[in-house]
Design a protein around this motif. Structure first.
Motif, mmCIF file in Angstrom:
data_model
loop_
_atom_site.group_PDB
_atom_site.id
_atom_site.type_symbol
_atom_site.label_atom_id
_atom_site.label_comp_id
_atom_site.label_asym_id
_atom_site.label_seq_id
_atom_site.Cartn_x
_atom_site.Cartn_y
_atom_site.Cartn_z
ATOM 1 N N PRO B 123 41.463 -11.644 93.077
ATOM 2 C CA PRO B 123 41.453 -10.844 91.861
ATOM 3 C C PRO B 123 40.277 -11.147 90.924
ATOM 4 C CG PRO B 123 42.991 -12.656 91.642
ATOM 5 C CD PRO B 123 42.313 -12.830 92.970
ATOM 6 N N THR B 124 39.927 -10.198 90.075
ATOM 7 C CA THR B 124 39.001 -10.449 88.967
ATOM 8 C C THR B 124 39.851 -10.891 87.774
ATOM 9 O OG1 THR B 124 39.193 -8.207 88.115
ATOM 10 C CG2 THR B 124 37.504 -8.576 89.790
ATOM 11 N N ASP B 125 39.239 -11.049 86.603
ATOM 12 C CA ASP B 125 40.043 -11.500 85.457
ATOM 13 C C ASP B 125 40.644 -10.325 84.678
ATOM 14 O OD1 ASP B 125 37.827 -10.526 84.303
ATOM 15 O OD2 ASP B 125 37.337 -12.308 83.102
ATOM 16 N N ASP B 126 40.938 -9.246 85.362
ATOM 17 C CA ASP B 126 41.573 -8.091 84.741
ATOM 18 C C ASP B 126 42.988 -8.446 84.252
ATOM 19 O OD1 ASP B 126 41.159 -4.891 84.750
ATOM 20 O OD2 ASP B 126 43.278 -5.362 85.050
ATOM 21 N N PRO B 127 43.431 -7.849 83.126
ATOM 22 C CA PRO B 127 44.773 -8.168 82.617
ATOM 23 C C PRO B 127 45.896 -7.903 83.621
ATOM 24 C CG PRO B 127 43.749 -6.342 81.382
ATOM 25 C CD PRO B 127 42.680 -6.970 82.205
ATOM 26 N N LEU B 128 45.728 -6.936 84.519
ATOM 27 C CA LEU B 128 46.774 -6.666 85.514
ATOM 28 C C LEU B 128 46.943 -7.847 86.473
ATOM 29 C CD1 LEU B 128 48.714 -4.296 86.403
ATOM 30 C CD2 LEU B 128 47.048 -3.827 88.200
ATOM 31 N N MET B 129 45.879 -8.626 86.628
ATOM 32 C CA MET B 129 45.874 -9.716 87.619
ATOM 33 C C MET B 129 46.098 -11.078 86.973
ATOM 34 S SD MET B 129 45.558 -8.482 90.578
ATOM 35 C CE MET B 129 45.782 -6.731 90.808
ATOM 36 N N LYS B 130 46.549 -11.078 85.733
ATOM 37 C CA LYS B 130 46.750 -12.336 85.009
ATOM 38 C C LYS B 130 47.684 -13.279 85.781
ATOM 39 C CE LYS B 130 48.137 -13.913 80.478
ATOM 40 N NZ LYS B 130 49.096 -13.625 79.426
ATOM 41 N N GLY B 131 47.235 -14.514 85.977
ATOM 42 C CA GLY B 131 48.078 -15.504 86.652
ATOM 43 C C GLY B 131 48.064 -15.428 88.165
ATOM 44 N N ILE B 132 47.304 -14.492 88.723
ATOM 45 C CA ILE B 132 47.256 -14.330 90.181
ATOM 46 C C ILE B 132 46.075 -15.129 90.749
ATOM 47 C CG2 ILE B 132 47.097 -12.657 92.081
ATOM 48 C CD1 ILE B 132 49.647 -12.405 90.299
ATOM 49 N N GLN B 133 46.351 -15.913 91.792
ATOM 50 C CA GLN B 133 45.333 -16.756 92.414
ATOM 51 C C GLN B 133 44.755 -16.081 93.663
ATOM 52 O OE1 GLN B 133 44.910 -19.825 90.864
ATOM 53 N NE2 GLN B 133 46.522 -19.126 89.449
ATOM 54 N N ALA B 134 43.577 -16.547 94.064
ATOM 55 C CA ALA B 134 42.899 -15.953 95.222
ATOM 56 C C ALA B 134 43.661 -16.158 96.531
ATOM 57 C CB ALA B 134 41.493 -16.507 95.340
ATOM 58 N N SER B 135 44.570 -17.133 96.569
ATOM 59 C CA SER B 135 45.288 -17.377 97.826
ATOM 60 C C SER B 135 46.662 -16.710 97.849
ATOM 61 C CB SER B 135 45.457 -18.884 98.029
ATOM 62 O OG SER B 135 46.097 -19.424 96.885
ATOM 63 N N ASP B 136 46.983 -15.932 96.816
ATOM 64 C CA ASP B 136 48.308 -15.318 96.748
ATOM 65 C C ASP B 136 48.434 -14.141 97.719
ATOM 66 O OD1 ASP B 136 49.321 -17.066 94.890
ATOM 67 O OD2 ASP B 136 48.744 -15.836 93.164
ATOM 68 N N TYR B 137 49.593 -14.063 98.355
ATOM 69 C CA TYR B 137 49.854 -12.991 99.315
ATOM 70 C C TYR B 137 50.613 -11.833 98.658
ATOM 71 C CZ TYR B 137 48.608 -15.598 103.555
ATOM 72 O OH TYR B 137 47.939 -16.257 104.554
ATOM 73 N N VAL B 138 50.228 -10.616 99.028
ATOM 74 C CA VAL B 138 50.976 -9.421 98.617
ATOM 75 C C VAL B 138 51.183 -8.541 99.847
ATOM 76 C CG1 VAL B 138 50.258 -9.379 96.194
ATOM 77 C CG2 VAL B 138 48.825 -8.277 97.939
ATOM 78 N N TYR B 139 52.107 -7.596 99.728
ATOM 79 C CA TYR B 139 52.498 -6.803 100.901
ATOM 80 C C TYR B 139 51.776 -5.448 100.952
ATOM 81 C CZ TYR B 139 55.312 -4.800 104.578
ATOM 82 O OH TYR B 139 55.714 -4.224 105.758
ATOM 83 N N PHE B 140 51.126 -5.202 102.070
ATOM 84 C CA PHE B 140 50.393 -3.947 102.294
ATOM 85 C C PHE B 140 51.020 -3.146 103.429
ATOM 86 C CE2 PHE B 140 47.126 -6.772 100.604
ATOM 87 C CZ PHE B 140 46.331 -5.949 99.818
ATOM 88 N N VAL B 141 50.990 -1.829 103.307
ATOM 89 C CA VAL B 141 51.298 -0.943 104.437
ATOM 90 C C VAL B 141 50.448 0.302 104.261
ATOM 91 C CG1 VAL B 141 53.050 0.291 105.732
ATOM 92 C CG2 VAL B 141 53.733 -1.602 104.325
ATOM 93 N N HIS B 142 49.351 0.384 104.984
ATOM 94 C CA HIS B 142 48.500 1.578 104.824
ATOM 95 C C HIS B 142 47.488 1.696 105.958
ATOM 96 C CE1 HIS B 142 44.948 -0.710 102.964
ATOM 97 N NE2 HIS B 142 45.881 -1.610 103.174
ATOM 98 N N SER B 143 47.077 2.922 106.220
ATOM 99 C CA SER B 143 46.069 3.175 107.248
ATOM 100 C C SER B 143 44.745 3.614 106.629
ATOM 101 C CB SER B 143 46.545 4.279 108.189
ATOM 102 O OG SER B 143 47.755 3.908 108.810
ATOM 103 N N TYR B 144 44.818 4.040 105.377
ATOM 104 C CA TYR B 144 43.623 4.500 104.657
ATOM 105 C C TYR B 144 43.332 3.507 103.546
ATOM 106 C CZ TYR B 144 44.360 8.804 107.226
ATOM 107 O OH TYR B 144 44.511 9.716 108.245
ATOM 108 N N TYR B 145 42.064 3.418 103.151
ATOM 109 C CA TYR B 145 41.701 2.403 102.158
ATOM 110 C C TYR B 145 40.657 2.944 101.194
ATOM 111 C CZ TYR B 145 37.247 1.789 104.568
ATOM 112 O OH TYR B 145 36.012 2.015 105.103
ATOM 113 N N VAL B 146 40.581 2.300 100.038
ATOM 114 C CA VAL B 146 39.541 2.618 99.053
ATOM 115 C C VAL B 146 38.461 1.540 99.177
ATOM 116 C CG1 VAL B 146 39.020 2.891 96.604
ATOM 117 C CG2 VAL B 146 41.233 3.668 97.510
ATOM 118 N N PRO B 147 37.223 1.931 99.475
ATOM 119 C CA PRO B 147 36.155 0.936 99.596
ATOM 120 C C PRO B 147 35.944 0.202 98.259
ATOM 121 C CG PRO B 147 35.443 3.090 100.403
ATOM 122 C CD PRO B 147 36.743 3.298 99.710
ATOM 123 N N MET B 148 35.202 -0.880 98.304
ATOM 124 C CA MET B 148 34.848 -1.596 97.081
ATOM 125 C C MET B 148 34.084 -0.623 96.176
ATOM 126 S SD MET B 148 36.009 -4.634 97.455
ATOM 127 C CE MET B 148 35.109 -5.591 96.236
#
Lengths: 251, 197
Positions: B123-148
Motif C-alpha cells: 500500500p501507499t500512505d493513502d487514508p484507505l490503507m491506514k494500518g495496512i502492511q506490505a506483507s498483509d494478505y487480502v482475498y482476490f477473485v478476478h480475471s481482469y485487472y487495472v494496470p498500475m
C-alpha cells in the motif's frame, strides 16, 4: 505472491455437519457455523459447504444456513449440492455465498457452466469432479460417486474449463476418506494442462500429504474434512509446517 | 452514519452488508437514487460480468448517479472495474470515474486465471490503507485487472504488478474483497467508514 489455500469442507445434512468415509457411512461432526468460525480463526483460507440433503425442506434449511454463515464469517465460502439451474445459483449467491460448486448437474447439463459463467462471472463457478481410476483410465462419477459415467477425467476437465469454470475441485474417489495422501499424479496432470486453479480433494491424512499435493500435485488449494473436524490436524499448525517447507502460505 | 450499498443484479452484494454489520453498521441495500445521493458513504460491490452489469446500471440510470456522487464511494472488485473507462470483459464501456482501462490477465509464466485466493498488497500512505502492511494478505477473485496508474494506492504482483486499489477525489476502489479478507479487510472497511470529505 499468491498463497496456496487450505480449505476445510463441511458436508451438511439437515443443517448439521457430517463426513462420509468413502462417500458412505455418515458421521456427525458439529454445528456448521461454529465450525466455520473456528476454522476461520485457525487460518482457513476458504470454506466449502456441501449440501448432501435431497429433500425440498432440507434445501430451505441449507439456504438459511448459508445466510448464517455469510453473517458470521469473514472469509470466502463456496456452496454446493442440489444446484440444477440458474435460479439455484441466484438463490445461494443472494443468501451470501461467494461461489457455487456444481457436480452431477454439470455432467448432465454442461451448458449450465456456460450460463453461470455468463451471468455471474467465471470465478463464481466451481466444477467439482468425482473420479476413479478404472482399468481404462480415470472415469467421472455422478450422484456422490454412485453412478459411473462415460466421461473421462481429463477431457471433461478440459471441457469445463473451456465452458467457463473458474476452478476445478477434483476428488479422487479411491483416495477419499482413506487418509493415504492425494492423487498427486492426476492432480499434476490437471494442473499442468489447465489454466484455471485446481483444488485437491480426497486423501488428506498427514501434513506431508498437503505438502505433496502442492509440490508434486501442483495443486492451487487443498481441501479436507475429517482430519480437521476431528482435530487430527490443526490448520494453524499445518500452515506453519507448510511455510517451513517453503510453500507460499498466508499465516 | 448512513451507509448505502448499491443494489443491482450482481451476485453476492449481501457479503458487504454482513461485513458492515459485523462492524456495527446497519447499511441499506438499495437502488433508490434519493437514498444513494444522501447517504454518508456509498459502496458499489460486485461479483458478475461487466457488460451485463453495465447494461443493468444504464437502464436504471444508476450509471449517471454513481458518477455524480460527492460523498466517499467505495467500489469493490467488479465495482472497481466498472468505475474505470473501459473493460475488455464483454468490450464494456465503464463509468470513467477512473480514466484507465481494464485488461484481461495474459499469463506469461503459466499463472492461473482467474487470479483467485490470498495475495499480498503493497500500500501507499493513502487514508484507505491506514494500518495496512506490505506483507498483509487480502482475498482476490478476478480475471481482469487495472494496470498500475496515477490513481493506484496499493499494488499486487500477479503476472505483472497491477492496481489492487485506486483513489481519485471522493472515489475509492479495491480489486480485492475487503468484506472477505478477514481482519485486514475489516481494517480497510473501517478506514473507509472513517473517511471525511
Amino acid at each position: 505472491m499468491l498463497a496456496k489455500r487450505i480449505i476445510p469442507c463441511l458436508d451438511i445434512k439437515d443443517g448439521r455437519t457430517v463426513k462420509g468415509i468413502n462417500f458412505i457411512n455418515l458421521r456427525e461432526a458439529g454445528d456448521p457455523v461454529e465450525l466455520g468460525q473456528a476454522y476461520s480463526e485457525q487460518g482457513a483460507d476458504e470454506l466449502v459447504y456441501l449440501d448432501i440433503t435431497a429433500s425440498f425442506e432440507g434445501r430451505k434449511t441449507f439456504t438459511d444456513l448459508v445466510k448464517r454463515v455469510a453473517a458470521h464469517i469473514s472469509i470466502p465460502f463456496t456452496v454446493g449440492g442440489g444446484i440444477h439451474e440458474l435460479n439455484d445459483v441466484d438463490r445461494l449467491l443472494n443468501a451470501g455465498a461467494d461461489k457455487v460448486s456444481i457436480n452431477s448437474s454439470a455432467i448432465k447439463n454442461p451448458q449450465l457452466i456456460d450460463e453461470i459463467a455468463k451471468h455471474f462471472g467465471n470465478q463464481v463457478c466451481v466444477v467439482a469432479i468425482d473420479a476413479k481410476q478404472m482399468p481404462d483410465g480415470w472415469k467421472c462419477f455422478l450422484n456422490g460417486g454412485r453412478v459411473e459415467t462415460d466421461k473421462e477425467l481429463f477431457s471433461w476437465a478440459k471441457e469445463v474449463s473451456e465452458r467457463g469454470a473458474g476452478e476445478i475441485l477434483f476428488t479422487s474417489m479411491d483416495h477419499d476418506g482413506v487418509k493415504t495422501g492425494f492423487a498427486n499424479e492426476a492432480l499434476c496432470q490437471l494442473s499442468s494442462m489447465l489454466s484455471i486453479p485446481i483444488i485437491a480433494s480426497g486423501g488428506a491424512g498427514t501434513k506431508e500429504h498437503f505438502r505433496d499435493a502442492f509440490i508434486k500435485g501442483k495443486a492451487d488449494a487443498a481441501l479436507a474434512a475429517s482430519v480437521f473436524h476431528f482435530g487430527e490436524i490443526q490448520i494453524s499448525e499445518l500452515k506453519q509446517y507448510l511455510c517451513k517447507e517453503g510453500i507460499q502460505i498466508r499465516l | 452514519m448512513k451507509v448505502a450499498i448499491i443494489k443491482y443484479n450482481a451476485g453476492n452484494v449481501y457479503s458487504v452488508y454482513y461485513a458492515l454489520k459485523r462492524l456495527g453498521i446497519e447499511a441499506e441495500l438499495t437502488d433508490d437514487k434519493n437514498i444513494l445521493s444522501t447517504a454518508d458513504k456509498v459502496i458499489f460491490p460486485g461479483v458478475g460480468e461487466a457488460q451485463t452489469t453495465m447494461q443493468y446500471l444504464r437502464t436504471r440510470q444508476l450509471d449517471q448517479l454513481i458518477q455524480s456522487l460527492k460523498q466517499p464511494v467505495l467500489g469493490i472488485c467488479l465495482g472497481m472495474q466498472l468505475m474505470c473507462r473501459h473493460s475488455e470483459e464483454g468490450n464494456a464501456e465503464g463509468l470513467n470515474v477512473f480514466p484507465t482501462d481494464v485488461l484481461l490477465f495474459k499469463p506469461n509464466n503459466n499463472e492461473k486465471v482467474p487470479h483467485m485466493g490470498w495475495n499480498t498488497i503493497n500500500p501507499t500512505d493513502d487514508p484507505l490503507m491506514k494500518g495496512i502492511q506490505a506483507s498483509d494478505y487480502v482475498y482476490f477473485v478476478h480475471s481482469y485487472y487495472v494496470p498500475m496508474c496515477p490513481y493506484t494506492i496499493a499494488q499486487t504482483d500477479y503476472v505483472q504488478p497491477f492496481s489492487a486499489a485506486l483513489h481519485k477525489d471522493n472515489f475509492y476502489a479495491t480489486q480485492f474483497h475487503p468484506e472477505k479478507s478477514g481482519k485486514i479487510g475489516e481494517q480497510i472497511l473501517e478506514n473507509f467508514l472513517n473517511l471525511q470529505i
